[in-house]
Write a protein that holds these residues in place. Sequence first.
Motif, PDB file in Angstrom:
ATOM      1  N   LEU A   1      51.905  70.729  80.009  1.00  0.00           N
ATOM      2  CA  LEU A   1      53.183  70.046  80.043  1.00  0.00           C
ATOM      3  C   LEU A   1      53.931  70.403  78.766  1.00  0.00           C
ATOM      4  CD1 LEU A   1      52.980  66.381  81.131  1.00  0.00           C
ATOM      5  CD2 LEU A   1      54.685  67.034  79.484  1.00  0.00           C
ATOM      6  N   GLU A   2      55.188  70.771  78.936  1.00  0.00           N
ATOM      7  CA  GLU A   2      55.985  71.140  77.763  1.00  0.00           C
ATOM      8  C   GLU A   2      57.155  70.193  77.641  1.00  0.00           C
ATOM      9  OE1 GLU A   2      55.693  75.948  77.211  1.00  0.00           O
ATOM     10  OE2 GLU A   2      57.584  75.114  77.867  1.00  0.00           O
ATOM     11  N   TYR A   3      57.347  69.643  76.458  1.00  0.00           N
ATOM     12  CA  TYR A   3      58.477  68.745  76.236  1.00  0.00           C
ATOM     13  C   TYR A   3      59.572  69.523  75.531  1.00  0.00           C
ATOM     14  CZ  TYR A   3      61.250  65.001  74.231  1.00  0.00           C
ATOM     15  OH  TYR A   3      62.284  64.196  73.865  1.00  0.00           O
ATOM     16  N   LEU A   4      60.740  69.651  76.136  1.00  0.00           N
ATOM     17  CA  LEU A   4      61.803  70.470  75.564  1.00  0.00           C
ATOM     18  C   LEU A   4      63.015  69.633  75.180  1.00  0.00           C
ATOM     19  CD1 LEU A   4      61.716  73.540  77.959  1.00  0.00           C
ATOM     20  CD2 LEU A   4      60.652  73.326  75.723  1.00  0.00           C
ATOM     21  N   GLY A   5      62.822  68.373  74.930  1.00  0.00           N
ATOM     22  CA  GLY A   5      63.935  67.532  74.523  1.00  0.00           C
ATOM     23  C   GLY A   5      64.673  66.974  75.720  1.00  0.00           C
ATOM     24  N   SER A   6      65.519  67.822  76.335  1.00  0.00           N
ATOM     25  CA  SER A   6      66.291  67.308  77.459  1.00  0.00           C
ATOM     26  C   SER A   6      65.489  67.329  78.755  1.00  0.00           C
ATOM     27  CB  SER A   6      67.556  68.134  77.630  1.00  0.00           C
ATOM     28  OG  SER A   6      67.206  69.462  77.927  1.00  0.00           O
ATOM     29  N   GLU A   7      64.402  68.065  78.749  1.00  0.00           N
ATOM     30  CA  GLU A   7      63.629  68.149  79.986  1.00  0.00           C
ATOM     31  C   GLU A   7      62.158  68.410  79.669  1.00  0.00           C
ATOM     32  OE1 GLU A   7      66.179  71.185  80.974  1.00  0.00           O
ATOM     33  OE2 GLU A   7      64.895  72.798  80.286  1.00  0.00           O
ATOM     34  N   ARG A   8      61.354  68.266  80.725  1.00  0.00           N
ATOM     35  CA  ARG A   8      59.935  68.594  80.611  1.00  0.00           C
ATOM     36  C   ARG A   8      59.607  69.672  81.622  1.00  0.00           C
ATOM     37  NH1 ARG A   8      57.459  63.819  78.053  1.00  0.00           N
ATOM     38  NH2 ARG A   8      59.188  62.341  78.139  1.00  0.00           N
ATOM     39  N   ILE A   9      58.805  70.640  81.214  1.00  0.00           N
ATOM     40  CA  ILE A   9      58.358  71.677  82.148  1.00  0.00           C
ATOM     41  C   ILE A   9      56.873  71.429  82.399  1.00  0.00           C
ATOM     42  CG2 ILE A   9      58.236  74.143  82.623  1.00  0.00           C
ATOM     43  CD1 ILE A   9      60.996  73.624  81.845  1.00  0.00           C
ATOM     44  N   LEU A  10      56.528  71.365  83.685  1.00  0.00           N
ATOM     45  CA  LEU A  10      55.138  71.154  84.078  1.00  0.00           C
ATOM     46  C   LEU A  10      54.605  72.450  84.676  1.00  0.00           C
ATOM     47  CD1 LEU A  10      56.139  68.314  83.647  1.00  0.00           C
ATOM     48  CD2 LEU A  10      55.334  67.689  85.915  1.00  0.00           C
ATOM     49  N   TYR A  11      53.471  72.904  84.181  1.00  0.00           N
ATOM     50  CA  TYR A  11      52.875  74.132  84.699  1.00  0.00           C
ATOM     51  C   TYR A  11      51.610  73.767  85.453  1.00  0.00           C
ATOM     52  CZ  TYR A  11      55.838  76.376  81.191  1.00  0.00           C
ATOM     53  OH  TYR A  11      56.898  76.789  80.443  1.00  0.00           O
ATOM     54  N   GLY A  12      51.373  74.436  86.591  1.00  0.00           N
ATOM     55  CA  GLY A  12      50.160  74.101  87.320  1.00  0.00           C
ATOM     56  C   GLY A  12      49.953  74.971  88.535  1.00  0.00           C
TER      57      GLY A  12
ATOM     58  N   THR B   1      55.872  76.045  88.499  1.00  0.00           N
ATOM     59  CA  THR B   1      56.429  75.170  87.476  1.00  0.00           C
ATOM     60  C   THR B   1      57.303  74.114  88.117  1.00  0.00           C
ATOM     61  OG1 THR B   1      58.260  76.701  87.230  1.00  0.00           O
ATOM     62  CG2 THR B   1      56.481  76.887  85.626  1.00  0.00           C
ATOM     63  N   ALA B   2      57.394  73.002  87.434  1.00  0.00           N
ATOM     64  CA  ALA B   2      58.311  71.952  87.842  1.00  0.00           C
ATOM     65  C   ALA B   2      59.113  71.558  86.625  1.00  0.00           C
ATOM     66  CB  ALA B   2      57.533  70.753  88.375  1.00  0.00           C
ATOM     67  N   LYS B   3      60.400  71.269  86.829  1.00  0.00           N
ATOM     68  CA  LYS B   3      61.244  70.893  85.701  1.00  0.00           C
ATOM     69  C   LYS B   3      61.760  69.489  85.948  1.00  0.00           C
ATOM     70  CE  LYS B   3      65.251  73.196  84.301  1.00  0.00           C
ATOM     71  NZ  LYS B   3      65.794  74.484  83.829  1.00  0.00           N
ATOM     72  N   LEU B   4      61.385  68.580  85.075  1.00  0.00           N
ATOM     73  CA  LEU B   4      61.767  67.187  85.245  1.00  0.00           C
ATOM     74  C   LEU B   4      62.708  66.776  84.125  1.00  0.00           C
ATOM     75  CD1 LEU B   4      59.374  67.201  87.201  1.00  0.00           C
ATOM     76  CD2 LEU B   4      58.621  65.055  86.197  1.00  0.00           C
ATOM     77  N   PRO B   5      63.707  65.971  84.459  1.00  0.00           N
ATOM     78  CA  PRO B   5      64.527  65.426  83.371  1.00  0.00           C
ATOM     79  C   PRO B   5      63.631  64.645  82.424  1.00  0.00           C
ATOM     80  CG  PRO B   5      65.398  64.803  85.524  1.00  0.00           C
ATOM     81  CD  PRO B   5      64.094  65.462  85.768  1.00  0.00           C
ATOM     82  N   ALA B   6      63.931  64.699  81.124  1.00  0.00           N
ATOM     83  CA  ALA B   6      63.035  64.083  80.147  1.00  0.00           C
ATOM     84  C   ALA B   6      62.938  62.571  80.352  1.00  0.00           C
ATOM     85  CB  ALA B   6      63.524  64.394  78.745  1.00  0.00           C
ATOM     86  N   HIS B   7      64.012  62.001  80.930  1.00  0.00           N
ATOM     87  CA  HIS B   7      63.993  60.535  81.058  1.00  0.00           C
ATOM     88  C   HIS B   7      63.300  60.079  82.331  1.00  0.00           C
ATOM     89  CE1 HIS B   7      67.172  61.065  83.992  1.00  0.00           C
ATOM     90  NE2 HIS B   7      67.758  61.875  83.118  1.00  0.00           N
ATOM     91  N   ALA B   8      62.927  61.051  83.211  1.00  0.00           N
ATOM     92  CA  ALA B   8      62.271  60.645  84.457  1.00  0.00           C
ATOM     93  C   ALA B   8      60.951  59.938  84.133  1.00  0.00           C
ATOM     94  CB  ALA B   8      62.009  61.876  85.319  1.00  0.00           C
TER      95      ALA B   8
END
Lengths: 307, 345
Positions: B277-288, B300-307
Motif C-alpha cells: 500500500l502506498e500513501y501519496l497524500g491525495s490518494e492511496r495506491i494498492l498493489y496486489g 493496482t487500485a487507486k483510492l482517494p486518501a480520505h476513503a
Amino acid sequence: MTALAVDAPRPKSRFLLDRQEIIGPLFIAPAILYVLVLVAMPFLLAIYYAVSAYTIFDPTYRFVGLKNFTDVIASEVFRRTLINTFVFTIGAQVIGLVLGKFGAMLLMQEFRGRGIARALVVLPWAVPVSLATLAWQWMFDSLYSVINWTMIAVGLMDPAEPWQWLGQQDLAMVAVTVVHAWRLFPFAVVIFIAGFTSVPKDVLDAATIDGAGFWRRNYQIILPIIMPIAVIALIFGTVFTFTDLSVVYLLTRGGPMNGTQVLGSLAFQVGILSGDVAHGAVICLFLFPFLLVAVIFLLRMLRRREI
Amino acid sequence: MAAVSTNSITKRFGDVTAVDGISLTAFDGEFMVLLGPSGCGKTTLLRIIAGLEKPSSGDVLIDAQVVNDLPPRARGIAMVFQSYGLYPHLTVWNNIAFPLRTQGTPREDIKRKVEWAAGLLSIDHLVERRPRQLSGGERQRVALARALVRDPTVFLLDEPLSNLDAKLRASARSELKQFQKTVRTATIYVTHDQVEAMGMGDRIAVIDHGRLRQIGTPTEIYEQPADEFVASFLGTPPMNLIERDGGSLGFRPENFLPKELLNGAPVVEFPFRIDRLEYLGSERILYGALDGRAAKREVTAKLPAHAALDGISPGAWHKFAVREKELRYFDRDGRSVRDPKRPPP
C-alpha cells in the motif's frame, strides 16, 4: 550505555599529502622548474649575448651595449628578413585557415570513406618536415616540377620559359609560404571540425527553419559561434609560424640571395652556422615584441571565454 | 480548415522504420499533441513536417498545399526545439529579429514585430541580454517569440518544457496553453509526458513504434483507449489488464474500489489480495493480485486518501469491484472491442 568508538590518533605525517598547502606547490614545481630552466634561462642568456661581442671564435665576454642592435637594424638583409617573416606568417595563416575551414566543411559531410579522408588530411602533420619538404622540393624543381608541367598542360605557362620556383625571390617566397600553409592545414581542419561539432544541432536546425541559407548559416551563425576557437587557432598558428625556420631552411636555405630568410632562419644562419652568437641573439630578440603582443591577445581571449 | 495534414508518411533509416504510414490532420487553431515513448518516431514526424527530414514516402500538406519539395523556410512553419536552439552569440532582440532579417523584412517592420512579440511574452526587459544570461523559462519564451514573429501557419514544438524544472514546467504549461489560445495558431506539440498531453492537447495522437495508435480528445484517449498500448501508456498507474478468453479485460485503478463503495450500478466483483500500500497524500495506491486470474502485470487500485480504509490491510483478501460500464475489452491482437459478445463470467 554510550560507547563511542574513538580512532587512535594517527601520526601527522600520514596526512601530509592531504594538505593543500603542501601538495599544491609540489604539483606545480615541475612546471615552474621547466619554465625557469628551459624558457627564462635561454631568454636571459640571449639578452646577455646580445649586448656582447661574443662569437664562437672569440669566446671572451666583452660588453658592447646596443651596438649589435644598430648593426642588425642597419643591415639590408635583416630588413628584408623582417618583411619576409610577416609575409610568410600572414600568408601561411590566411591560406591555411581558409583552406582549413573549407576542408573541415567537406569532411563534415557524410560520404563513403570519410574516415580514411579524415586520416589522410592529418598526414602533413605526421610526416617529418624534412621528408615532406623533399617531396615539395621536387614539385618546385626547375626541370621536373609537376606544378609547371600541369600549368603548361592547361596553357597557363609558356613552355619556353618555365617558372623557377626556388630560383626567383618572389616565387621562392610563395613556395615556402605554400609549403608552410600545407603544414598548418591539418591543424586548421582539426580545429574547425572540433568547432563545427560544438555548434548545437538545434541551433543549426533553427537557422534552417528561420530561413538562413548556406552562406548565412555559415557566416552569421556558425562562424561567430566558433570564433573564439578559431582565434586561438590563429594565434597559435601565428606564433608557430613566426618562430619557424624548418621549411625555409630545408627548401631554400633562405635563398636565393637571402630572398626567403625569416627571423628564425637568419638567426640560425648568423648565430650558429656563422658562429656570430651576439648578432644571432639580437635577431632572435626581435621575435620577442611581436610574440608578446600575440600572447597577450591570446590570454585576453582565453579570459573572455571563461567569463 | 486543415492547417497541416500528413498523408501516409513513412520514414526509414536503413532497416529501421521510424515513422510507419502516419496520416493525421491538425486544424486551424487546434492544439494537437503527439504523444509516445521515446524513440517512437514522434520527433521524426515533426521534423518531416518542418522539412528538416525528407519522408521516404507520403505527403505533407500545409495550408492545403503539398510542401514535400519546399524548404523549411517556405513552409509557413515555426519550430521551438527541446533545447530552444537560440543563437548564443546574438542578443535576445537579434535572436527574435533573425527570421525577419532572412526574409528581408523592412527595418521598421522588424522593430514593430520584435517589440510586439517581446511584449506578448513579457520579455521586453531582456532584449539586450544574450541567451546564456537567461533562465530556462526565459529562454523558452525567447524561442517562442522568435517562432511567433514569423507569423506561421503552424507552430511545431518539440518537447519545449523538458528542460525546465518540475515546478516551472507546471506554470510554463498553462502559460503556453494560454499563449496558444491567444494567437490561435495551429500547434503540433511533441511530448512523452502524458500530463502535458492531457493538460494541453485539444486532441492527442498516440504514437508507438512509428505507428499512430489512436487520435482523439484527452477524454476519448483515456476513457476509450483504442488498444492495450494506449490503455497502458496513459494513466498513473496504467490500466489494469487481465487475461480473458485470449483477449483481455481492462479497468482503470481509480475505478477498482472496495465493493461497499460502489452501490447502485451493476458491478463485477473481483477478490483482491493486497500486497502493499502506498500513501501519496491525495490518494492511496494498492498493489496486489486477483484470485484465479492471470493479470498481465501487477493489479493496482487507486483510492482517494480520505476513503474509509477500515479493515483494508496488506496480506488479506478483500472484495473489490468495478462498475460494468467502466470495463474495457480487448481482443487477441490487443485492439479494443466495443461490444463484448459475452459478459465476463
